[in-house]
Design a protein around this motif. Sequence first.
Motif, PDB file in Angstrom:
ATOM      1  N   UNK A  42       6.309  17.795   7.960  1.00 21.62           N
ATOM      2  CA  UNK A  42       6.850  17.176   9.555  1.00 21.62           C
ATOM      3  C   UNK A  42       8.304  16.912   9.623  1.00 21.62           C
ATOM      4  N   UNK A  63      11.488   8.163   5.868  1.00 24.44           N
ATOM      5  CA  UNK A  63      10.657   8.826   5.476  1.00 24.44           C
ATOM      6  C   UNK A  63       9.346   9.104   6.287  1.00 24.44           C
ATOM      7  N   UNK A  64       9.442   9.237   7.636  1.00 26.39           N
ATOM      8  CA  UNK A  64       8.702   9.415   8.599  1.00 26.39           C
ATOM      9  C   UNK A  64       8.538  11.112   8.644  1.00 26.39           C
ATOM     10  N   UNK A  65       9.644  11.730   8.361  1.00 21.50           N
ATOM     11  CA  UNK A  65       9.542  13.068   8.252  1.00 21.50           C
ATOM     12  C   UNK A  65       9.990  13.684   6.600  1.00 21.50           C
ATOM     13  N   UNK A  66       9.587  14.756   6.337  1.00 21.24           N
ATOM     14  CA  UNK A  66       9.734  15.267   5.223  1.00 21.24           C
ATOM     15  C   UNK A  66      11.135  16.202   5.200  1.00 21.24           C
ATOM     16  N   UNK A  98       3.472   5.887   6.094  1.00 21.64           N
ATOM     17  CA  UNK A  98       4.233   6.120   7.392  1.00 21.64           C
ATOM     18  C   UNK A  98       4.242   7.423   8.343  1.00 21.64           C
ATOM     19  N   UNK A  99       2.934   7.985   7.944  1.00 23.73           N
ATOM     20  CA  UNK A  99       2.682   9.176   9.036  1.00 23.73           C
ATOM     21  C   UNK A  99       1.591   8.921  10.170  1.00 23.73           C
TER      22      UNK A  99
END
Lengths: 338, 357
Positions: free
Chosen positions: A145, A187-190, B155-156
């Motif tokens: 993501x 850390x919502x996204x990688x 958190x996703x």
Amino acid sequence: MKRQGILYCALALLFFCAGARAGTLDEVKARGKLNCGVTQGLAGFSSTDASGNWAGLDVDFCRAVAAAIFDDPSKVNFVPLSSKQRFTALQSGEIDVLSRVSTWTMQNDTALGVNFVGVIYHDGQGLMVRKKLEVQSALELSGAEVCTNTGTTTELNIADFFRSRSMPYKIVAFEKSDEALKAYEAERCDVYSTDASSLSAQRVKLAQSEDHVILPDLISKEPLAPAVRQNDPQWESLVRWTLFALINAEELAVTKANADKLSRADAAPGVRRLLGAEGDYGRAIGLDNDWALKAIRAVGNYGEIFDRNLGQQSPLKIDRGLNRLWNNGGILFAPPVR
Amino acid sequence: MEETGRAARFWIQAALLAAVAALAGWLIFTAWTNIGRLPVHFGLDFLSEPAGFSVLQTLIPFDERSTYGRAFVVGLLNTLLVAAIGVAFATIIGFSVGVARLAPNRLLRAVAAGYVELFRNLPLLLILFFFYFGVLRQLPPPRTGFEFGGAFLNNRGLFLPDPQGGGWFLVAALALFAAALVLKSRWRVLAGVGAAGALMAAVAMTHIVWPEPRGLSVFGGLRLIPELMALVAALAIYTAAYIAEIVRAGTQSVARGQGQAAAALGLTGLQAMRFVVLPQALRLVVPPLTSQYLNLTKNSSLAVAIAYPDLVSIFAGTTLAQTGQAVEIMALTMGVYLTLSLATAALLNWQNARMRA
């Protein structure tokens, strides 16, 4: 109440009458200031310091144009614009030059009624990930993501990159890059992605910046270029040749410090032409022949501008890479003044 | 005298109207010629071009090959989704808090008053960022996320088992159940039986797709992205504070004698509220409630700040930046909000008129 209504009507009329215009250069001269569209804050390109002074590569370019016209680099009105507003502001005449890390693409150049004058910074889109993911290359990011900001070519490049390699992905697009970075940090996204030039500046903002790594892959070409309206060829030439003059100045070793002296001395013919000691090059763009001298005297040559804002003298310490001169291992190449 | 006065007034009005119409016509004409002079192509043909980008959450299939027109629909549906869920939660919370503000229990009253004062006086964008970043930071990453009964929370987002297959029977069951609530006597029984049958058929036909953690995230199942949850929570909680005040004001405006009479007849406090006071209060509550529903829908355009892909983000954001068709896109977007607002207003006005009749 009624009087207020009349006022609004008058305002509306003014707005709609503003369409008819003289040449841009005459307008700028009459106004006494150049209106220059910049970012709302991007370190190294256009941002304000604590006392509200604008600084950056894009900012210095506008100062150079103003100096070429007025012999005074301070005669610029900086207009901060979001990426959504930028082309509309230029089309409608709110600004005279768009100097705002805008990518020169065919769509932007042909369909929006604006023309790009030349590449001021060769950039590419980069990716930042957490070290603990142990990813070596962008090709290992299947299923990732990606946090980024909306309204730029960034979203499309991400889509192209993952799609052409048949890797699943999700894009999380924020209005502002600061929120995109915060979400990545949470850390919502990688992956966090933006132009490589701003990636290092953004990484410094992270609390534990050493936990993050910028991948070596660049997933796009991002030639950043200033733009002007399509309907004024003389103005377009003026802005384009100001850029070329700054690049040629570096090639000819003309600097902020020695420009004045060189213009009077018995310098090489190329230098004399550039600084207006020989030939009649200023007239065709509506300026005096020493227009380039005025610009270089005010902000220095391209190399000086780069070092001051992005390179070794700046906190960003970005390597010049592709933005070295063509005869020095880069691809920066300006047509000659002659 | 009376007659001439009326005639004069008529002509003044007519002249004013003509002037306004002429002004409007002239403005449109000037705008049109100025637009024509700009070296930009105007029109809606861009809607059939492929968009080239992807969207985080789509209710209809959408990929990079889909058109800008489809992107518009995707954004619109996402806006409608947030508005519908938000309105439902805001109403439930708002009515509960509003009634609690008038409860005999002092603690309950104080908590309800505190809620209203807190959320009514904070900017919505702050509440939104609080829910998004505040909650997001507390949640663990996918690898160490929570798991309960086949569902995953990290958190996703929230990943739920996704029942698939019996969709239409479920819709039928819901419709029949709603009918059973409205209809009377024999028809009610019939609808109730039908609803139960449809529900059983739906359950029989359904197979559940379980979410499964794999690689960087969780795949499969029904995913509620954190952006949707934060946006719904912020909109519902913020708007509920206003709805609570509307409900309180409406309830207090019902003559006190009504409640006392209900008590004298032996109704409990809740019964008096449900059968005597609220029905009368609703007539006063509905018009301002409509404005709050409209506000919620319009406020949902703050979505772009936290990356929820609503109409403004996808269409007036990404699509606008890519095509540069600012005038058309802004006009379409404004048209959508105007239509949504007018439709909601019309619906509630109709309900209001029915209630008064």
